[in-house]
Scaffold this active site. Structure first.
Site, mmCIF file in Angstrom:
data_model
loop_
_atom_site.group_PDB
_atom_site.id
_atom_site.type_symbol
_atom_site.label_atom_id
_atom_site.label_comp_id
_atom_site.label_asym_id
_atom_site.label_seq_id
_atom_site.Cartn_x
_atom_site.Cartn_y
_atom_site.Cartn_z
ATOM 1 N N CYS A 156 2.622 -4.788 6.676
ATOM 2 C CA CYS A 156 2.469 -4.637 5.230
ATOM 3 C C CYS A 156 3.712 -3.971 4.634
ATOM 4 O O CYS A 156 4.614 -3.547 5.359
ATOM 5 C CB CYS A 156 1.235 -3.795 4.918
ATOM 6 S SG CYS A 156 -0.315 -4.471 5.570
ATOM 7 N N HIS A 210 0.821 -1.209 0.000
ATOM 8 C CA HIS A 210 0.000 0.000 0.000
ATOM 9 C C HIS A 210 0.853 1.257 0.000
ATOM 10 O O HIS A 210 2.086 1.213 0.017
ATOM 11 C CB HIS A 210 -0.975 -0.007 1.184
ATOM 12 C CG HIS A 210 -0.351 -0.059 2.551
ATOM 13 N ND1 HIS A 210 0.485 0.913 3.044
ATOM 14 C CD2 HIS A 210 -0.473 -0.980 3.549
ATOM 15 C CE1 HIS A 210 0.857 0.615 4.275
ATOM 16 N NE2 HIS A 210 0.297 -0.539 4.608
#
Length: 240
Positions: free
Chosen positions: A174, A166
């Site tokens: 992440c 992201h």
């Protein structure tokens, strides 16, 4: 007056922290007010600029855009994500690389929800989120079959989920790439196709370093690292 400035400073610091780390709380409210965007709308907005940057690089490397085969290779120890691509019946070529702006945890596989570990292994992109709290995001199929098998075997009922590539520059497991980079990567995967894209996350670059098993890592980590190295050799057969 001094107390007023101290209070004002404290409020400003709290506001910045809430903006940075409380996105999961306030961003859904923004989306509700502003309305959700579709993937097509996001591609219409960011795609032209992203393609203008990417296409000359692919042309220079002699690979079609969009590429018939696409692989992202992330190295946790150097916070780097490499983009590899290939024409049909041709070997992969290193197209470009991006710095990973944030990736929490340490070297070693992800084991459970909340451990803040970036997983290690071979993954697919299973979804786009054009309304992500982190600008744009692409969801990985963590836990994959390998992860799920070993979690079940060890009785780990919550191996974790919701692992994304992201934007922005904060992470709790992440790969945070920053906004400009995720616009390019999002567009690239959209154009090439999720089914033609592989994501390999390795603790280190197998061309430069051995994949050392971390202390206290599960026994199956050795098997995982053999799979990672084998997949990397299929992408980049040259030994550094």
């Amino acid at each position: 007056m001094k107390k007023f400035y101290i209070l004002l400073t404290l409020i400003a610091v709290l506001a910045i922290c809430f903006y940075q780390y409380g996105r999961a709380t306030w961003h859904p409210l923004v989306v509700k007010v502003m309305g959700k965007k579709t993937v097509s709308e996001v591609i219409d907005e960011y795609g032209p600029d992203a393609r203008n940057k990417l296409k000359p690089i692919f042309n220079q490397k002699g690979v079609f855009y969009p590429p018939p085969k696409l692989s992202f290779v992330a190295f946790k120890d150097t916070d780097t994500l490499e983009v590899w691509a290939a024409n049909d019946n041709e070997s992969y070529t290193l197209i470009t690389s991006y710095p990973v702006k944030a990736a929490s945890g340490e070297l070693g596989p992800k084991l459970e929800e909340g451990d803040r570990q970036v997983p290690e292994g071979i993954y697919k992109i299973v979804g786009f989120n054009p309304n992500s709290a982190y600008h744009l995001s692409m969801k990985l199929n963590y836990p994959n079959e390998f992860d799920t098998y070993h979690a079940n075997h060890e009785g780990r009922t919550e191996p974790g989920t919701n692992i994304f590539i992201h934007g922005k520059a904060s992470s709790i497991g992440c790969l945070a790439m920053g906004d400009e980079a995720i616009e390019e990567l999002f567009t690239l995967v959209h154009d090439a196709g999720r089914s033609k894209t592989t994501v390999l996350i390795s603790p280190t670059n197998p061309s430069l370093n051995s994949l050392e098993i971390p202390v206290d890592a599960p026994e199956w980590t050795a098997e995982l690292y053999r799979q990672i190295e084998s997949k990397y050799r299929a992408i980049n057969p040259l030994k550094g």
